[in-house]
Enzyme design. Sequence first.
Site, mmCIF file in Angstrom:
data_model
loop_
_atom_site.group_PDB
_atom_site.id
_atom_site.type_symbol
_atom_site.label_atom_id
_atom_site.label_comp_id
_atom_site.label_asym_id
_atom_site.label_seq_id
_atom_site.Cartn_x
_atom_site.Cartn_y
_atom_site.Cartn_z
ATOM 1 N N TYR A 42 0.981 -1.165 -0.043
ATOM 2 C CA TYR A 42 0.031 -0.081 -0.040
ATOM 3 C C TYR A 42 1.058 1.179 -0.064
ATOM 4 O O TYR A 42 0.672 2.208 -0.844
ATOM 5 C CB TYR A 42 -0.909 -0.104 1.333
ATOM 6 C CG TYR A 42 -1.472 1.240 1.511
ATOM 7 C CD1 TYR A 42 -2.566 1.730 0.443
ATOM 8 C CD2 TYR A 42 -1.321 2.170 2.536
ATOM 9 C CE1 TYR A 42 -3.418 3.005 0.769
ATOM 10 C CE2 TYR A 42 -1.856 3.427 2.799
ATOM 11 C CZ TYR A 42 -3.068 3.940 1.781
ATOM 12 O OH TYR A 42 -3.442 4.987 2.165
HETATM 13 O O1 LIG Z 1 -2.188 6.910 7.765
HETATM 14 C C1 LIG Z 1 -2.180 6.274 6.867
HETATM 15 O O2 LIG Z 1 -1.757 6.148 5.900
HETATM 16 C C2 LIG Z 1 -3.047 4.957 6.884
HETATM 17 O O3 LIG Z 1 -3.800 4.996 7.806
HETATM 18 C C3 LIG Z 1 -4.488 3.773 8.270
HETATM 19 O O4 LIG Z 1 -3.811 2.841 8.299
HETATM 20 P P1 LIG Z 1 -3.385 2.463 9.921
HETATM 21 O O5 LIG Z 1 -2.841 3.710 10.671
HETATM 22 O O6 LIG Z 1 -2.893 1.199 9.787
HETATM 23 O O7 LIG Z 1 -5.034 2.517 10.547
HETATM 24 P P2 LIG Z 1 -5.819 1.348 11.280
HETATM 25 O O8 LIG Z 1 -5.904 0.220 10.102
HETATM 26 O O9 LIG Z 1 -7.037 1.722 11.745
HETATM 27 O O10 LIG Z 1 -4.791 0.781 12.241
HETATM 28 C C4 LIG Z 1 -4.520 1.841 13.625
HETATM 29 C C5 LIG Z 1 -3.714 1.078 14.415
HETATM 30 O O11 LIG Z 1 -4.498 -0.131 15.094
HETATM 31 C C6 LIG Z 1 -3.675 -1.315 14.839
HETATM 32 N N1 LIG Z 1 -4.420 -2.361 14.750
HETATM 33 C C7 LIG Z 1 -5.107 -2.692 13.563
HETATM 34 C C8 LIG Z 1 -5.988 -3.701 13.726
HETATM 35 C C9 LIG Z 1 -6.425 -4.739 14.619
HETATM 36 O O12 LIG Z 1 -7.045 -5.637 14.411
HETATM 37 N N2 LIG Z 1 -5.460 -4.568 15.562
HETATM 38 C C10 LIG Z 1 -4.646 -3.579 15.871
HETATM 39 O O13 LIG Z 1 -3.936 -3.161 16.792
HETATM 40 C C11 LIG Z 1 -2.930 -1.225 13.574
HETATM 41 O O14 LIG Z 1 -1.790 -1.999 13.901
HETATM 42 C C12 LIG Z 1 -2.436 0.232 13.642
HETATM 43 O O15 LIG Z 1 -1.377 0.518 14.732
HETATM 44 C C13 LIG Z 1 -5.473 3.771 6.959
HETATM 45 O O16 LIG Z 1 -6.313 2.317 7.253
HETATM 46 C C14 LIG Z 1 -4.674 3.408 5.551
HETATM 47 O O17 LIG Z 1 -5.580 3.234 4.389
HETATM 48 C C15 LIG Z 1 -3.767 4.837 5.605
HETATM 49 O O18 LIG Z 1 -4.426 5.875 4.990
#
Ligand SMILES: O=C(O)[C@H]1O[C@H](OP(=O)(O)OP(=O)(O)OC[C@H]2O[C@@H](n3ccc(=O)[nH]c3=O)[C@H](O)[C@@H]2O)[C@H](O)[C@@H](O)[C@H]1O
Length: 431
Positions: A242
Amino acid sequence: MPSLEEELFPSTPGKFKIDRAHNMNRQFNRCFASTSTMFLWALFLIALTASYLSFQSFVDSGSRYFTASWGGIQWEKQIRNSAQIHRSKGMSVLVTGAAGFVGSHVSLALKKRGDGVVGIDNFNNYYDPSLKKARKSLLNNQGIFIVEGDINDARLIAKLFDIVAFTHVMHLAAQAGVRYAMENPHSYVHSNIAGLVTLLEACKLANPQPSVVWASSSSVYGLNEKVPFSESDRTDQPASLYAATKKAGEEITHTYNHIYGLSVTGLRFFTVYGPFGRPDMAYFSFTRNILQGKPITIYRGKNRVDLARDFTYIDDIVKGCVGSLDTSGKSTGSGGKKRGPAPYRIFNLGNTSPVTVPTLVNILERHLKVKAKRNIVDMPGNGDVPFTHANISLAQRELGYKPTTDLETGLKKFVKWYLTYYGYNRGKAVH
Ligand SMILES: O=C(O)[C@H]1O[C@H](OP(=O)(O)OP(=O)(O)OC[C@H]2O[C@@H](n3ccc(=O)[nH]c3=O)[C@H](O)[C@@H]2O)[C@H](O)[C@@H](O)[C@H]1O
């Protein structure tokens, strides 16, 4: 004597062809031997012609449906109406991904202040399309038309530019999600690379060329450890496909700026959340599971360090997007030829105060008044980064960007929306 059916549909393959001349002769003599047989033949031919004609019209209407689900006078009229500007010096904006989370919010904000907005969205099923349809209804109620189509459809995009001389393109259509890239890598290439190029090709050829503002991502910082993340930090160590496609988008848009004079602004969004958000994101799926009494999985980083994100509220992101459109500066090219240098900008749009994932869960528990069943596991190697933290001084200076919603306040608004939308306030959850 063989029946008529047997003669027209011989049981032995090939027989019909070989014996054709002989059979025709026999049929001719036999069939025209009496007037009653002739009458029967006439009836049969009329029936055959009628069924052929109705079959043709069925095929025609079918092919119209499959090959062009867009087009027509009424369709064009809806687009023109939607693109109408209702303020002086307003803009007409093509918003891609308009039925998406950020796209729907930005479209509404632009329309509200009198800009013309036309949306395009492919309504794919990466997450529940009924949420996208609900956003679409909201936009329709405000006079915004969303074209159902894909940004990879070059004919459709060219047609939209034929109908409206868009001053700006707000490109938010994308395959989002960090971890899903391991499951379906090609969807990222399809939307974030091929789709982007198709769109830029149309922008480059448009006359006048629009200014382009588009969604990059905080994930481009990848394994960068220098905090807070500044636009000048290295972004050549993506941790997920991504992130790699978003980084590629930054390079691709740069070439269109360089060769064709397109004005380009890339926005690195930091984990955007809020009402009408994306169900695949942690804050959303945690809320769903907590309310349903199901466990949630919380990832933990190396050495038992909690993961943290610079969670950014949707209204702040919308202000950053609108500010970018307002300050984008003009593209200089026309008809695919560059006439001079055009702006190329990249901004962080974050909140500048990272919060750990367990703290996010604490806040949700408080607003939902339900305890979460926490299942804490070591972060799998799935593309996640341990933390994000935005330095927003550039956006502050150039766009007047100033986030005002902290996670506590933003999640309160999200939970309020969630309970209403899914019917918890009526004592009846609908999902
Ligand atoms: O800023 C971005 O560029 C991206 O932001 C977002 O990604 P992320 O920051 O990864 O958000 P998100 O999935 O909500 O996980 C948040 C936290 O929860 C943790 N997480 C997640 C799932 C889970 O089951 N458990 C968990 O601990 C996980 O490890 C993480 O630490 C957008 O989805 C992406 O499209 C993109 O725009």
